[in-house]
Each structure stands twice: as structure tokens, then as C-alpha cells.
Design a protein around this motif. Structure first.
Motif, PDB file in Angstrom:
ATOM      1  N   GLU A 102     -26.875  44.139 -16.387  1.00  0.00           N
ATOM      2  CA  GLU A 102     -25.647  44.293 -15.609  1.00  0.00           C
ATOM      3  C   GLU A 102     -25.562  45.674 -14.966  1.00  0.00           C
ATOM      4  N   GLY A 166     -19.045  37.920 -15.418  1.00  0.00           N
ATOM      5  CA  GLY A 166     -20.321  38.145 -14.764  1.00  0.00           C
ATOM      6  C   GLY A 166     -20.750  36.939 -13.948  1.00  0.00           C
ATOM      7  N   ARG A 182     -16.439  42.752 -10.750  1.00  0.00           N
ATOM      8  CA  ARG A 182     -17.417  43.651 -11.375  1.00  0.00           C
ATOM      9  C   ARG A 182     -16.719  44.700 -12.234  1.00  0.00           C
ATOM     10  N   VAL A 185     -16.231  42.954 -15.415  1.00  0.00           N
ATOM     11  CA  VAL A 185     -17.506  42.924 -16.128  1.00  0.00           C
ATOM     12  C   VAL A 185     -17.723  44.249 -16.852  1.00  0.00           C
ATOM     13  N   SER A 246     -28.455  36.528 -13.988  1.00  0.00           N
ATOM     14  CA  SER A 246     -28.498  37.716 -14.852  1.00  0.00           C
ATOM     15  C   SER A 246     -27.663  37.561 -16.115  1.00  0.00           C
ATOM     16  N   THR A 247     -26.869  36.508 -16.193  1.00  0.00           N
ATOM     17  CA  THR A 247     -26.065  36.271 -17.406  1.00  0.00           C
ATOM     18  C   THR A 247     -26.829  35.472 -18.466  1.00  0.00           C
TER      19      THR A 247
END
Length: 556
Positions: A102, A166, A182, A185, A246-247
Motif C-alpha cells: 500500500e 483499499g 486513500r 486506507v 494489491s489487496t
């Protein structure tokens, strides 16, 4: 009393019988280890004053037998490192991997959004800063939750939070939505360091530093994986798919977090002795070891997770220095990550055109997509995480935590100096590689040192506040690495160099060296211990609050 510089291992047991103030221990030859006259006290004896003494052998032959007892620290040492810790390493490591991805994604999507939405430089910097704003304001909160309600509760909540927002941020329709999502996040990522709090409390003393540093391999793996994912995804599918995929580590973590146990140290401190015993028995069975005999000692403490406990006289200096060290570390680490992208796009530190790089007329909306060469260079510098970990692993138990941190900061500054010259792309990559290796190592030592120096009652909060200061450094660094760089390369490099030199001095000024020490439990107990340690460092030998003088094994 001429050999106080020597180190002696004195085993002890906490006696709860009010009739016993001091237990007389005897050596192998049967000689007593205590003496009533300080001037007659030998190098292998303990001097006591104003206390009733009871001989251990005589007490055992009496009518009232003393029940054996043990602490969580005793149990963890007896159980050792085994199958349970390996599984815990993987699960907590996934949270680190997610944290790295992240953060790493910021330096990848910023140039993309800069071009796609024609954003000015300050808006690009804000995309990075808003994430760190969320981290900064939430780190202390997640630490407080972990100290009051449990390490498992805090870590699981923050990882679920990051997973939700995310994935949702991949569907952002405009710049404002990206900023908000974001930022949320970042609010969740602020709790990721609590995985170290949980992990460290299951580790025996001998392997604690090694294990905490090795779990940081997941951070390096996450950063490398993010770059490889970007090389695959960005040219064809775009930044939205990159955000969504990306999670993946978070999905795995949330799926298996039901197995995650609560820390027995936290259970004991919160009065849940039965839960602590159940967890310790499960760990012992998993590792194929036996539990210590006797009754588990519970030092219950109702008040936990208070910031003012970090600023009491015995911890004030340590806390303030650690706050600055974490700030400087994150400021320099994330600055170098962002600086890498900017310098690679410019070609070199002097703006001279070099092979594989092109320049364009400068304007406020100047835009340039990352090329394959940029991704490759970014990958090479990211791989510097690994040698940094191994260098730290080699020195941390040999020269101590304080000197290891100071060495890493100093070497980072040394590697920054050649960038003042007009070095080419290859030399630029080499120096950034080495600098990143050492600043990564400094971060890992800080993660080892911080949970060791604070007691269980404030350990999560200690890491949380330090992490919050680090996020503050990360919040400010985009304006140096991305905005100030446009004005002056030399001034930008000077800022990072000066901060790391100051952090070198701060590391050496830390009052406590934690190498070889067990984790502390109740803050009520550790107040006396802290005074004792400080006295040992300054005088070599000092009477403690119970008027007991003994040979120091503490390294200043």
C-alpha cells in the motif's frame, strides 16, 4: 568488590509469602550468596539490608510447603521457538506485506494520475501525504485499542479496514474520491505495526531480534511484489486494477485471522489467567515442549494504554528520543523511495541527459509516464531491502541495538554525499541501493528495540506513538522529495543528510540498551527496574530500591 565489571547470572523466583522477604541462595559448594556487611561482600555474594532472611533449605523442610510459580516470560523461554512461531510469522508477515504494498503503490500511481488527470505537482504530493495523514492520526489510536482490548482485536480490525477501503479505492471516479479513500486506507495501515507487538510477545529472548528482523522480509517481499505487479498490470490494465489486486495479502490474512491467538502477556495483565494458560498450553503442544510446573503468576493492571505513562520520569528521555528516531527514519526512508522515482525520471542528480532518460520542457503540469527502465531500476533499488535486513541481522546482537541504529543512519548519510556530484544513472542506482539497504536496517532495529524497552501495559501504545511520529515524517517527505527537488537537488539531499546525522546522535543517547533483556510486564514493576538499569549504566554498580547490590550484566 573489585570485579563489578564482570557479568553474573543470578536466577531468582518471586515469593508471594508475606513472611519471606529474602530467600538465601546457596552456591554449588553450599556457601551463602548473601552477606550482612557490605564491606565484606564478595564478588559472588548479594548484600541485603533491613530485611528478614529465611534460608531456602530450612523453609522447604517446614510444615508449609511453598507452591512453585512461574511467569509468562518463564513459560515462553521454556517453550522456545518452534512450529507455532513459524505459523505466526507467516500470518503476521502478511500484514507487513500488505503495508509495504500500500505504501509502495504511492510512487507508482502518482506519475500515472499526474498524467491521466493533468494534476499539478502539489496535488500529486497530496496523494501521498493524505495516506500518511491517516496513518499519523490512527497509529496512537490502534496502539491504545491493542493495549486496552487486546493485540488480536487491534490487528484484525485494522487489517479488515485496509482491505475494505483499499479495494474500494480502485473504483474512485475522480481525484477527490482517491484522496478520501486513500486517506482511509492510511488510517487502517496505522495499525499494522501492532503485528510486531503481538509477534514479539510470543518470542523467547534469544531469538527475538532475529525473528523480528526476519519477519521484515515480508515487507521487502511486499515492495518487490508490488513493483512486479505494476510491470505486469500498468501497461495494459491500468492503475485501478493495480489498486484492487494489491489487496491480495489482506484477503489471505482476513481468511485465516480466526487462528490468531491473543497474547498471553496481555491476558495475564488484564486478569485472564485461564486464557493465558490455555494459549501457553496450545503453544507448548504445537512446539512439542512441556510447560513449567507450578502456578502462573498474574500481575493484573487495570490501567493500560495511557500516553502519560510513556512520559513518566523513567521513560521520558527514551520516549522523546525514540519519537525523533522514528520520525527521521520514516522521513528518510519514504523520501528515498519517492526520490528514486523522481531522479530516475530526471536522468541524474544534475538534470543532465543520460542514456535511457529523456527530459521535457518544465511546466506546472509537466507529465511523464514511468517507462520499463524506470520500473526495472525501481525493482533493483527495492531489492536493497534484503541486504539491509541481513546486515542488520548480523550486527544487532553483536554490537547492540543502539549502535546498530546509529550505524545505519550514519551509513545512509555517507551514501547520500556522492549524489551531490553529477553521477550517471548506474552510479545513482548503486548509491540509492546502498542507502536504502541501511535505512531499511535502521527501521528494523527500531522495530526490535521499541517493544523491548516498554512494558506490556504500554508496549502497543509505545509502538503506536512511535509509528505515528514516523508517519508524520512520511507525511512531510513528499514535499521535500517531490516539490523541493524541483527547486534544488542539493538542498533536498542536505535535508535528508542532516536529519540522519541527528538521528545517529539520538540513537547513541538512548539511556537503555535492551540486548539480552526479557520483556517487561507491569509498568508498576518496571519503574524500579528502570532506575536500577540506569544506575548500573552510569555507575557500574548501584543499590536498587530494595537495597540489593549485585554485579551488572547491563551494557551501556
Amino acid at each position: 568488590m573489585s570485579n563489578w565489571g564482570k557479568t553474573y547470572n543470578i536466577s531468582y523466583q518471586q515469593w508471594r509469602d508475606p513472611e519471606i522477604s529474602v530467600v538465601t541462595f546457596r552456591g554449588t559448594a553450599g556457601d551463602s550468596l548473601r552477606h550482612d556487611e557490605e564491606d565484606q561482600c564478595g564478588d559472588y555474594e548479594v548484600y541485603t539490608t533491613g530485611m528478614q532472611t529465611v534460608d531456602l533449605e530450612e523453609r522447604r523442610t517446614g510444615q508449609d510447603p511453598i507452591e512453585d510459580t512461574f511467569t509468562v516470560e518463564d513459560a515462553v523461554e521454556a517453550i522456545g521457538f518452534g512450529k507455532f512461531q513459524w505459523k505466526l510469522s507467516i500470518l503476521t508477515g502478511l500484514s507487513w506485506m500488505a503495508d509495504a504494498m500500500e505504501v509502495m503503490i504511492l510512487s507508482i500511481i502518482s506519475p500515472q494520475l499526474h498524467c491521466e488527470w493533468m494534476l499539478p505537482s502539489w496535488k500529486v504530493a497530496m496523494l501521498t501525504s493524505v495516506v500518511f495523514i491517516g496513518m499519523m492520526f490512527s497509529s496512537t489510536l490502534w496502539g491504545n485499542i491493542s493495549d486496552k482490548y487486546g493485540r488480536k482485536v487491534g490487528l484484525t480490525m485494522c487489517m479488515m479496514w485496509v482491505l475494505y477501503y483499499g479495494f474500494l479505492s480502485a473504483f474512485s471516479p475522480a481525484y477527490g474520491w482517491v484522496m478520501v479513500l486513500r486517506g482511509l486506507v492510511g488510517f487502517g495501515i496505522g495499525g499494522a505495526p501492532q503485528s510486531v507487538t503481538l509477534y514479539s510477545e510470543f518470542l523467547p529472548r534469544k531469538s527475538r531480534a532475529t525473528c523480528i528482523i526476519l519477519i521484515e522480509i515480508f515487507w521487502a517481499l511486499g515492495a518487490v511484489f508490488e513493483v512486479l505487479l505494476a510491470i505486469w498490470i500498468m501497461p495494459t490494465m491500468g492503475w485501478r486494477w493495480l489498486l484492487g489486486l494489491s489487496t491480495a495479502p489482506l484477503v489471505v490474512f482476513v481468511t485465516f485471522c480466526f487462528w490468531l491467538p491473543e497474547s498471553p502477556r496481555f491476558d495475564v495483565l488484564s486478569g485472564n489467567r485461564e486464557n493465558a494458560m490455555k494459549t501457553l498450553r496450545l503453544i507448548a503442544a504445537d512446539n512439542g515442549k512441556t510447560m513449567p510446573l507450578g502456578k502462573l503468576i498474574a500481575n493484573k493492571q487495570e490501567v493500560r494504554g495511557r500516553i502519560r505513562d510513556l512520559l513518566t520520569p523513567q521513560y521520558r528521555r527514551t520516549t522523546l528520543l525514540l519519537w525523533f528516531i522514528w520520525f527521521a527514519n520514516a522521513f528518510s526512508y519514504y523520501g528515498l523511495v519517492l526520490l528514486t522515482t523522481e531522479l530516475f525520471q530526471a536522468g541524474d542528480t544534475c538534470g543532465v541527459i543520460t542514456q535511457g532518460a529523456k527530459t521535457e520542457p518544465k511546466c506546472n503540469l509537466e507529465c511523464k509516464y514511468l517507462t520499463l527502465d524506470d520500473y526495472k531500476d525501481l525493482l533493483w533499488t527495492t531489492l536493497a531491502e534484503f541486504p539491509g535486513l541481513f546486515v542488520t541481522l548480523f550486527v544487532i546482537d553483536r554490537i547492540g541495538r543502539k549502535k546498530s541504529m546509529a550505524m545505519c543512519f550514519l551509513m545512509f548519510s555517507v551514501c547520500i554525499l556522492p549524489l551531490y556530484a553529477c553521477v550517471g544513472r548506474v552510479a545513482l542506482t548503486v548509491f540509492i541501493f546502498i542507502a536504502r539497504a541501511f535505512i531499511t536496517g535502521g527501521f528494523q532495529v527500531a522495530y526490535v528495540y521499541t517493544p523491548e524497552v516498554y512494558p506490556t501495559a504500554t508496549r502497543a501504545l509505545g509502538i503506536g506513538t512511535c509509528s505515528g511520529m514516523a508517519r508524520g515524517g512520511a507525511l512531510l517527505t513528499p514535499f521535500v522529495a517531490q516539490v523541493l527537488l524541483k527547486k534544488s537537488v542539493y538542498l533536498t539531499l542536505s535535508v535528508y543528510c542532516i536529519f540522519c546525522l541527528l538521528a545517529t546522535g539520538a540513537s547513541m543517547l538512548l539511556p537503555i540498551e535492551t540486548t539480552g533483556l526479557g520483556l517487561q510486564e507491569s509498568s508498576r514493576i518496571t519503574a524500579g527496574q528502570e532506575e536500577m538499569k540506569t544506575g548500573q549504566m552510569s555507575n557500574g554498580s548501584e543499590a536498587s530500591t530494595t537495597h540489593t547490590s549485585y554485579g551488572s550484566s547491563y551494557n551501556s
